[in-house]
Design an enzyme around this catalytic site. Sequence first.
Site, PDB file in Angstrom:
ATOM      1  N   CYS A  36       0.838  -1.129  -0.327  1.00 23.16           N
ATOM      2  CA  CYS A  36       0.114   0.053  -0.224  1.00 23.16           C
ATOM      3  C   CYS A  36       0.536   1.585   0.481  1.00 23.16           C
ATOM      4  CB  CYS A  36      -0.990  -0.052   1.331  1.00 23.16           C
ATOM      5  SG  CYS A  36       0.093  -0.378   2.137  1.00 23.16           S
ATOM      6  N   ASP A  38       2.345   2.555   2.682  1.00 22.05           N
ATOM      7  CA  ASP A  38       1.871   3.082   3.874  1.00 22.05           C
ATOM      8  C   ASP A  38       3.844   2.792   4.621  1.00 22.05           C
ATOM      9  OD1 ASP A  38      -0.005   4.761   3.397  1.00 22.05           O
ATOM     10  OD2 ASP A  38      -1.334   2.774   4.388  1.00 22.05           O
ATOM     11  N   CYS A  63      -2.302   2.687   7.423  1.00 16.54           N
ATOM     12  CA  CYS A  63      -4.474   3.005   8.145  1.00 16.54           C
ATOM     13  C   CYS A  63      -4.450   2.760   9.553  1.00 16.54           C
ATOM     14  CB  CYS A  63      -4.731   1.911   7.309  1.00 16.54           C
ATOM     15  SG  CYS A  63      -4.256   0.318   7.686  1.00 16.54           S
ATOM     16  N   CYS A 107      -0.809  -4.903   6.858  1.00 18.56           N
ATOM     17  CA  CYS A 107      -0.936  -3.549   7.823  1.00 18.56           C
ATOM     18  C   CYS A 107      -0.252  -3.968   9.047  1.00 18.56           C
ATOM     19  CB  CYS A 107      -2.011  -2.979   8.108  1.00 18.56           C
ATOM     20  SG  CYS A 107      -2.564  -3.102   7.136  1.00 18.56           S
TER      21      CYS A 107
HETATM   22 FE1  FES Z   1      -1.143   0.485   4.564  1.00 17.34          FE
HETATM   23 FE2  FES Z   1      -3.201  -0.144   6.186  1.00 17.34          FE
HETATM   24  S1  FES Z   1      -3.467  -0.063   4.163  1.00 17.34           S
HETATM   25  S2  FES Z   1      -0.436   0.009   6.205  1.00 17.34           S
END
Ligand code: FES
Length: 211
Positions: A36, A38, A63, A107
């Site tokens: 993702c 992140d 998230c 995540c």
């Molecule tokens: Fe990226 Fe959860 S969607 S850490």
Amino acid sequence: MKFPYSEKVLEHFKNPKNVGKIEEADGKGMEGSPACGDMVAVYLDVNEETMIIEDAKFESYGCASNIATASIITEMAKGKTLEEAKKITWKEATEELGGLPPVKAHCSVLAVEGLRAAIRDYEEKHGLITENEPTTVDVVRSRLKHVMNPMAGLDIIRTELVSKIEVNDGVVRILIDLPSTHQFAAAIKEDTLEKIESLWDVKEVNIVFTE
Ligand code: FES
């Protein structure tokens, strides 16, 4: 609408434990999720004699599931030795949270990878890593995936801020596509030095900004 999350996930998301940064942390890890994009940073204070994690904090750019997992694994890691903390898995963390939707497994993996990166950082800084892979351009590039580009919330490799990497006889030269006067240049330089200088065979690191 009913959230697909357990009460415990929601509690750790709304009131996360151990949020923040440890200044002068003994071990620091930054990981990004290929799934993702992140990122999460984990900071550790470690007792040098007992190898017990005395404090753990995190900053999440992810998230709710990532925040909840980072919150629970920093709780789980405190009071454990580095060896014990290395064995914490994302499945255990997820179970401890009362489950996560399968689509959110990455995540939780991200949070655990952040913890492991912080442990590895501590081990490298204290000469506890015994396998000695020679530093190559690829090794440097993979390290720089853990340096954040604050303008984008992603690392400096994926945001193409690094225009060239050279490695010659223990001397690493990194060209960063940013003026040296840029507001984030000093922070990026500091993070980059920290990631590369700890490599066992690196004697010198030169970071060159565009003028
Ligand atoms: Fe990226 Fe959860 S969607 S850490």
